[in-house]
Motif scaffolding. Sequence first.
Motif, PDB file in Angstrom:
ATOM      1  N   LEU A  31       0.820  -1.210   0.000  1.00 16.56           N
ATOM      2  CA  LEU A  31       0.000   0.000   0.000  1.00 16.56           C
ATOM      3  C   LEU A  31       0.857   1.265   0.000  1.00 16.56           C
ATOM      4  O   LEU A  31       0.512   2.255  -0.640  1.00 16.56           O
ATOM      5  CB  LEU A  31      -0.953  -0.004   1.201  1.00 16.56           C
ATOM      6  N   THR A  32       1.992   1.228   0.673  1.00 12.23           N
ATOM      7  CA  THR A  32       2.898   2.376   0.685  1.00 12.23           C
ATOM      8  C   THR A  32       3.444   2.642  -0.718  1.00 12.23           C
ATOM      9  O   THR A  32       3.496   3.788  -1.174  1.00 12.23           O
ATOM     10  CB  THR A  32       4.055   2.146   1.682  1.00 12.23           C
ATOM     11  N   ALA A  33       3.825   1.590  -1.410  1.00 15.12           N
ATOM     12  CA  ALA A  33       4.319   1.737  -2.786  1.00 15.12           C
ATOM     13  C   ALA A  33       3.203   2.240  -3.703  1.00 15.12           C
ATOM     14  O   ALA A  33       3.426   3.133  -4.531  1.00 15.12           O
ATOM     15  CB  ALA A  33       4.871   0.413  -3.299  1.00 15.12           C
ATOM     16  N   ALA A  34       2.003   1.691  -3.557  1.00 19.60           N
ATOM     17  CA  ALA A  34       0.873   2.125  -4.385  1.00 19.60           C
ATOM     18  C   ALA A  34       0.539   3.584  -4.109  1.00 19.60           C
ATOM     19  O   ALA A  34       0.231   4.357  -5.030  1.00 19.60           O
ATOM     20  CB  ALA A  34      -0.342   1.233  -4.142  1.00 19.60           C
ATOM     21  N   LEU A  35       0.598   3.996  -2.864  1.00 16.78           N
ATOM     22  CA  LEU A  35       0.331   5.386  -2.499  1.00 16.78           C
ATOM     23  C   LEU A  35       1.374   6.308  -3.115  1.00 16.78           C
ATOM     24  O   LEU A  35       1.028   7.360  -3.664  1.00 16.78           O
ATOM     25  CB  LEU A  35       0.306   5.540  -0.977  1.00 16.78           C
ATOM     26  N   ALA A  36       2.636   5.929  -3.060  1.00 15.00           N
ATOM     27  CA  ALA A  36       3.701   6.757  -3.644  1.00 15.00           C
ATOM     28  C   ALA A  36       3.494   6.917  -5.147  1.00 15.00           C
ATOM     29  O   ALA A  36       3.637   8.025  -5.692  1.00 15.00           O
ATOM     30  CB  ALA A  36       5.065   6.138  -3.347  1.00 15.00           C
ATOM     31  N   ALA A  40       2.593  10.469  -7.041  1.00 12.53           N
ATOM     32  CA  ALA A  40       3.418  10.957  -8.151  1.00 12.53           C
ATOM     33  C   ALA A  40       2.547  11.253  -9.364  1.00 12.53           C
ATOM     34  O   ALA A  40       2.724  12.267 -10.044  1.00 12.53           O
ATOM     35  CB  ALA A  40       4.502   9.933  -8.496  1.00 12.53           C
ATOM     36  N   ARG A  41       1.588  10.384  -9.637  1.00  8.79           N
ATOM     37  CA  ARG A  41       0.662  10.601 -10.765  1.00  8.79           C
ATOM     38  C   ARG A  41      -0.184  11.850 -10.530  1.00  8.79           C
ATOM     39  O   ARG A  41      -0.413  12.627 -11.450  1.00  8.79           O
ATOM     40  CB  ARG A  41      -0.229   9.364 -10.948  1.00  8.79           C
ATOM     41  N   LEU A  42      -0.641  12.052  -9.289  1.00 11.07           N
ATOM     42  CA  LEU A  42      -1.408  13.259  -8.967  1.00 11.07           C
ATOM     43  C   LEU A  42      -0.575  14.516  -9.181  1.00 11.07           C
ATOM     44  O   LEU A  42      -1.070  15.518  -9.693  1.00 11.07           O
ATOM     45  CB  LEU A  42      -1.909  13.209  -7.516  1.00 11.07           C
ATOM     46  N   THR A  43       0.694  14.455  -8.790  1.00  9.28           N
ATOM     47  CA  THR A  43       1.591  15.590  -9.001  1.00  9.28           C
ATOM     48  C   THR A  43       1.729  15.882 -10.495  1.00  9.28           C
ATOM     49  O   THR A  43       1.646  17.036 -10.921  1.00  9.28           O
ATOM     50  CB  THR A  43       2.973  15.315  -8.380  1.00  9.28           C
ATOM     51  N   ASP A  44       1.926  14.841 -11.301  1.00  7.58           N
ATOM     52  CA  ASP A  44       2.026  15.015 -12.748  1.00  7.58           C
ATOM     53  C   ASP A  44       0.740  15.597 -13.321  1.00  7.58           C
ATOM     54  O   ASP A  44       0.774  16.498 -14.162  1.00  7.58           O
ATOM     55  CB  ASP A  44       2.331  13.686 -13.455  1.00  7.58           C
ATOM     56  N   LEU A  45      -0.408  15.102 -12.866  1.00  5.75           N
ATOM     57  CA  LEU A  45      -1.686  15.606 -13.367  1.00  5.75           C
ATOM     58  C   LEU A  45      -1.913  17.060 -12.968  1.00  5.75           C
ATOM     59  O   LEU A  45      -2.401  17.865 -13.766  1.00  5.75           O
ATOM     60  CB  LEU A  45      -2.844  14.730 -12.869  1.00  5.75           C
TER      61      LEU A  45
END
Length: 132
Positions: A31-36, A40-45
């Motif tokens: 879950l920690t890896a999935a959250l990271a 990162a995708r949210l930051t890109d978006l």
Amino acid sequence: MNVADLLAGLQTQHDEATARAGELRGQIEHLTAALAETEARLTDLTTTQKVIAELAPTGDEPDPTETNTAYQAIVNAFNQHPDQAFRARELHELLGMPTHETSVNITRSRLGRLTRQGFLTQPERGRYQKRT
């Protein structure tokens, strides 16, 4: 119940609790890896939205949808390949866009604007890369 049976029962419970703790640690790591990745995708978006909003046409351009779509495709390409530097023509080939000189020159102009806005860098003349 004798002491040996009591100790054996406690050992069984201990072993089960240890196994469950290991399973939970594995789930936490996943879950920690999935959250990271999601953050990162949210930051890109968010960056893509800001760039496109800043570059949105002022109303005197012929087709705002086409312009926004082109910028979005360019920004998405750099988000998908953040460590790669592209020439305008290479970017056209990657995106399946026309490679005639007029179209590539328009993209060069867009890349220059994205560079001035701080989204891209120019590691060498004619090559563009996502700012990290």
